[in-house]
Design an enzyme around this catalytic site. Structure first.
Site, PDB file in Angstrom:
ATOM      1  N   LYS A 217       0.864  -1.186   0.000  1.00 60.52           N
ATOM      2  CA  LYS A 217       0.000   0.000   0.000  1.00 60.52           C
ATOM      3  C   LYS A 217       0.899   1.234   0.000  1.00 60.52           C
ATOM      4  CE  LYS A 217      -3.143   2.297   3.184  1.00 60.52           C
ATOM      5  NZ  LYS A 217      -4.170   2.088   4.204  1.00 60.52           N
TER       6      LYS A 217
HETATM    7  C1  R5P Z   1      -2.489   4.649   8.333  1.00 60.58           C
HETATM    8  O1  R5P Z   1      -1.472   4.501   8.886  1.00 60.58           O
HETATM    9  C2  R5P Z   1      -3.433   3.589   8.146  1.00 60.58           C
HETATM   10  O2  R5P Z   1      -2.787   2.424   7.725  1.00 60.58           O
HETATM   11  C3  R5P Z   1      -4.571   3.894   7.224  1.00 60.58           C
HETATM   12  O3  R5P Z   1      -5.194   2.695   6.998  1.00 60.58           O
HETATM   13  C4  R5P Z   1      -4.159   4.521   5.916  1.00 60.58           C
HETATM   14  O4  R5P Z   1      -3.569   5.768   6.118  1.00 60.58           O
HETATM   15  C5  R5P Z   1      -5.287   4.594   4.881  1.00 60.58           C
HETATM   16  O5  R5P Z   1      -6.238   5.434   5.220  1.00 60.58           O
HETATM   17  P1  R5P Z   1      -6.483   6.816   4.478  1.00 60.58           P
HETATM   18  O6  R5P Z   1      -7.144   6.492   3.176  1.00 60.58           O
HETATM   19  O7  R5P Z   1      -7.371   7.538   5.429  1.00 60.58           O
HETATM   20  O8  R5P Z   1      -5.157   7.480   4.263  1.00 60.58           O
END
Ligand code: R5P
Length: 302
Positions: free
Chosen positions: A203
């Site tokens: 990710k």
């Molecule tokens: C952050 O550390 C988390 O892993 C969140 O799951 C990630 O940031 C994704 O969420 P967003 O789309 O709100 O950035």
């Protein structure tokens, strides 16, 4: 004793048909073991090759952030629209009914808060507990260039090794400190290190310039985070461009659960990710679903 009354010999052995040897649909995953592939095929839709993961794990370092004050109230109704739920074991056990059929991507590192150095994480779940909650993948934050880069890569290695023993894939999550620039060079470095150190999918963030290089040079599927809340047309455009440039989906949190109409937004994101819908059309879909849900509420309220 088994019933022996009607034992029939096999008749049709399809002698002229070679046994199928399928190539698995996700890049970099063909040599994985059956259980790994099966779990990945629950997270990524084999028909589109993509996923819409709903990320709601922010509480592990941010506490009750906007939209996640009550996961049972605000998130559980969104689960049917997601392909997978990224969540901590605490939130899962306390706030999500075990009847859900969606795969869980379990947040597996933590140990810090917004009050301290963010890269200072450790492995925060035992592999046996991940099996106990039926995790389909394990998520590990990796802070390339961060103060605790070395330890965070060590966390990825430990979790991937543990997951490999049980056939559970690992998601490498590229955590970016405030001081680091989210450009293609940095994201390319971070995603590639995650994949090379054993992550089965990664990710990262979208960057406007050269994101296709980040996606191409990562030998496993890349999904993008949504990041901070944007106006809906911008969030949909970001998802669209990421998909067009090689992302295998999104792992989106705030841009869904902080929306005025989260159920409408996740469906619009699905259209972009799975059907390659243009963001303008997806925004129209968002508006019409949002309007429809208002009408529904009005009807219900009467
Ligand atoms: C952050 O550390 C988390 O892993 C969140 O799951 C990630 O940031 C994704 O969420 P967003 O789309 O709100 O950035």
């Amino acid at each position: 004793m088994p019933d022996m009354d009607d034992v029939q010999d096999g008749k049709n052995y399809h002698f002229g048909t070679p046994q199928q040897a399928n190539v698995f649909f996700l890049k970099g995953s063909n040599s994985l073991e059956w259980g790994m592939k099966n779990r990945l095929a629950r997270i990524f839709n084999p028909a589109s090759g993509k996923t819409v993961m709903l990320a709601v794990d922010h509480g592990y370092f941010q506490g009750p952030t906007t939209g996640l004050e009550r996961i049972d109230v605000s998130i559980v109704p969104l689960v049917p629209y997601a392909d997978a739920l990224m969540i901590t074991r605490g939130a899962l056990r306390t706030s999500v009914p075990p009847e859900i059929s969606k795969p869980v991507v379990l947040r597996s590192t933590g140990g810090q808060s917004i009050l301290k150095e963010l890269s200072n994480e450790l492995v925060a779940v035992d592999i046996e507990d991940a099996v106990r909650v039926n995790a389909s993948a394990l998520a590990v934050q990796v802070y390339i260039g961060g103060q605790h880069e070395h330890e965070s890569i060590g966390n990825l290695v430990k979790v991937a090794d543990a997951g490999n023993r049980y056939g559970i894939p690992t998601l490498g999550v590229t955590g970016v400190g405030k001081e680091l620039v989210r450009d293609a060079n940095y994201l390319g470095l971070a995603t590639r290190i995650c994949a090379e150190m054993g992550a089965h999918f990664v990710k990262t963030y979208y960057c406007e310039k050269n994101f296709e290089r980040v996606a191409a040079a990562c030998p496993v599927p890349v999904v993008i985070a949504g990041g901070k809340k944007l106006p809906e047309p911008e969030a949909l455009a970001m998802a669209y461009h990421a998909i067009q440039q090689g992302a295998a989906g999104v792992d989106m949190g705030r841009n869904i659960f902080q929306c005025e109409a989260p159920t409408a937004m996740i469906q619009a994101v699905r259209a972009v990710v799975h059907e390659q819908e243009h963001p303008d059309k997806a925004y129209e879909l968002y508006l019409s679903l949002k309007e429809g849900s208002k009408t529904e509420k009005t009807v219900l309220a009467r």
